[in-house]
Design an enzyme around this catalytic site. Structure first.
Site, mmCIF file in Angstrom:
data_model
loop_
_atom_site.group_PDB
_atom_site.id
_atom_site.type_symbol
_atom_site.label_atom_id
_atom_site.label_comp_id
_atom_site.label_asym_id
_atom_site.label_seq_id
_atom_site.Cartn_x
_atom_site.Cartn_y
_atom_site.Cartn_z
ATOM 1 N N THR A 132 0.862 -1.159 0.083
ATOM 2 C CA THR A 132 0.040 -0.080 -0.077
ATOM 3 C C THR A 132 0.781 1.275 -0.059
ATOM 4 O O THR A 132 1.987 1.202 0.392
ATOM 5 C CB THR A 132 -1.133 0.035 1.462
ATOM 6 O OG1 THR A 132 -1.453 1.198 1.290
ATOM 7 C CG2 THR A 132 -0.101 -0.464 2.452
ATOM 8 N N ASP A 133 0.339 2.383 -0.482
ATOM 9 C CA ASP A 133 0.881 3.818 -0.387
ATOM 10 C C ASP A 133 1.244 4.286 1.147
ATOM 11 O O ASP A 133 1.846 5.085 1.392
ATOM 12 C CB ASP A 133 0.285 4.733 -1.199
ATOM 13 C CG ASP A 133 -1.510 5.141 -0.860
ATOM 14 O OD1 ASP A 133 -1.850 4.120 0.218
ATOM 15 O OD2 ASP A 133 -1.728 5.725 -1.521
ATOM 16 N N GLU A 134 0.313 3.562 2.090
ATOM 17 C CA GLU A 134 0.209 4.061 3.410
ATOM 18 C C GLU A 134 1.551 3.689 4.068
ATOM 19 O O GLU A 134 1.749 4.372 5.257
ATOM 20 C CB GLU A 134 -0.964 3.478 4.249
ATOM 21 C CG GLU A 134 -2.413 3.641 3.707
ATOM 22 C CD GLU A 134 -3.346 3.326 4.733
ATOM 23 O OE1 GLU A 134 -3.347 3.457 5.678
ATOM 24 O OE2 GLU A 134 -4.452 3.568 4.230
ATOM 25 N N TYR A 158 -2.317 -0.677 11.074
ATOM 26 C CA TYR A 158 -2.198 -1.332 9.742
ATOM 27 C C TYR A 158 -0.970 -0.841 8.820
ATOM 28 O O TYR A 158 -0.246 -1.879 8.479
ATOM 29 C CB TYR A 158 -3.253 -0.753 9.091
ATOM 30 C CG TYR A 158 -3.434 -0.966 7.536
ATOM 31 C CD1 TYR A 158 -3.623 -2.410 7.027
ATOM 32 C CD2 TYR A 158 -3.293 -0.174 6.599
ATOM 33 C CE1 TYR A 158 -3.430 -2.788 5.782
ATOM 34 C CE2 TYR A 158 -3.280 -0.168 5.237
ATOM 35 C CZ TYR A 158 -3.221 -1.591 4.895
ATOM 36 O OH TYR A 158 -3.365 -1.757 3.508
ATOM 37 N N LYS A 162 2.010 -3.373 7.361
ATOM 38 C CA LYS A 162 2.265 -3.580 5.988
ATOM 39 C C LYS A 162 3.910 -3.290 5.563
ATOM 40 O O LYS A 162 4.418 -3.895 4.818
ATOM 41 C CB LYS A 162 1.405 -2.703 5.159
ATOM 42 C CG LYS A 162 -0.064 -3.187 5.037
ATOM 43 C CD LYS A 162 -0.322 -4.540 4.574
ATOM 44 C CE LYS A 162 -0.065 -4.668 2.793
ATOM 45 N NZ LYS A 162 -0.412 -6.004 2.326
#
Ligand code: NAD
Ligand code: DAU
Length: 351
Positions: A132-134, A158, A162
């Site tokens: 993810t970009d997060e 989260y 990741k």
């Protein structure tokens, strides 16, 4: 044969459906069927012998090893994860278990299997990790979009889980020479999106006459990508990506949350007008902000376009119209997933 994990979830099921429409290569789909996994998404494949569904956990090494050997898997695509930021705030433990320990186990099983392969198969084997970009944290209003070189600065349980899994994948390349690929994608939307996430939640609540909850001032920005464009990017990276590389995937569609919700309301006002003639916008309600809420994400997807020739097919306007149409035409799907456990979640999150 591909081993797809998490293929009963939102993006995984879209990937499996698209793949089997376009390829003759079969898929073994390993999914634990948590609250987010739904076999109804895969209903159209019930008579398709190219789809083998196995209910199980990516952290189960005996099962994963058996599947890799039995089906002579040539690539693993890892979608399986706990994916909802708000749930990670209420209970981070499951996120560490699946996203970190689960990915670690998958890597170890894949490494052991990969070591048994003949040289030619060893070279063509791939482990593609969907991220993810997060992991890159939050951008200021004028910052350039995240590139693959941006430092990791995760802010939620989260995104930290990741980020940890991305680091494990990287280490398995550098230490063991495993042929890995990592993709970091922005916010997806489209069919089969679980209505705990902003876009399907707002469509669902609007149609039910319920409040449309906006965290804080609604000015947080996300870069929205229609889910089948994410799937095409993953197929592209699997086919043409260079081993060890990471690829950012994004839609070039930066929108503030309030703007997204207004778009949904405008589409619903046109396609399913309320009987009293008022707009769905009247249901918008500002609620307490998410703790540690990232202000802005934006992906620089120029590398995947330049090096692999991928571009999204949908604009925000076409993708949103397709999405609203899908939810209007598949109300039974939403009814089925918003039963008991879902109601417990909504009661906990939106008191
Ligand atoms: P999702 O929550 O809809 O689906 C996750 C799937 O994984 C479910 O089917 C669930 O049953 C399964 N699963 C969970 N734990 C498992 C375990 N231990 N073993 C096997 N299966 C398990 O998630 P999604 O939105 O489809 O996201 C898929 C992947 O893409 C995730 O890795 C996520 O981090 C990543 N991603 C999502 C987005 C997005 O906008 N949704 C964007 C970028 C990246
Ligand atoms: O950026 C990619 C990520 O996008 C993925 O890695 C995650 O798995 C996925 O869940 C998604 O995370 P977000 O937190 O960005 O998505 P969500 O739909 O939960 O929220 C989108 C924005 O809308 C975010 O700024 C929070 C806000 N929001 C969300 C909900 C559920 C609201 O204002 N109200 C809400 O009720």
């Amino acid at each position: 044969m591909l081993l797809v994990t998490g293929g009963a979830g939102f993006i995984g099921s879209n990937f499996v459906l698209d793949w089997l429409t376009q390829n003759s290569e079969p898929i073994v789909n390993l999914d634990k069927l948590t609250y987010a996994g739904n076999l109804e998404n895969l209903q159209s494949l019930k008579d398709n012998s190219n789809h083998i569904f196995v209910k199980g956990d990516i952290a189960d090494s005996a099962l994963v090893s058996e599947l890799l050997q039995k089906y002579k898997v040539r690539a693993v695509i890892n979608f399986a994860a706990e994916s909802h930021v708000d749930r990670s705030i209420h209970g981070p433990g499951e996120f560490i278990q699946t996203n970190v320990i689960g990915t670690f186990n998958l890597l170890e099983c894949a490494r052991n299997y990969w070591n048994t392969l003949a040289q030619k198969e060893k070279e063509s084997f791939r482990f593609l990790h969907v991220s993810t970009d997060e992991v890159f944290g939050s951008l200021g209003a004028k910052d350039p979009a995240f590139t693959e070189q941006h430092r990791y600065e995760p802010n939620s349980p989260y995104s930290a889980s990741k980020a940890a899994s991305d680091h494990l994948v990287r280490a398995w390349l550098h230490t063991y020479g495993m042929p890995v690929l990592t993709t970091n994608c922005s916010n997806n939307y489209g069919p089969y999106h679980f209505p705990e996430k902003l876009i399907p939640l707002v469509i669902h609540n609007a149609l039910k006459g319920k409040p449309l909850p906006i965290y804080g001032d609604g000015q947080q920005i996300r870069d929205w990508l229609y889910v089948t464009d994410h799937c095409s990017a993953i197929r592209c990276v699997l086919e043409k990506g260079l081993v060890g590389e990471t690829y950012n995937i994004g839609g070039c569609n930066e929108k503030a949350n309030l703007q997204v919700v207004h778009t949904i309301c405008d589409l619903l006002d046109a396609k399913m007008p309320k009987t009293d003639g008022t707009s769905y916008k009247n249901q918008i309600t500002f609620v307490t902000d998410r703790p540690g809420h990232d202000k802005r994400y934006a992906m620089d997807a120029s590398k995947i376009e330049r090096e692999l020739g991928w571009r999204p097919a949908q604009t925000f306007e076409t993708g949103m119209a397709k999405t609203v149409d899908w939810y209007l035409n598949n109300s039974q799907w939403t009814e089925n997933v918003t039963s008991g456990a879902y109601r417990d979640w909504v009661a906990k999150q939106y008191v």
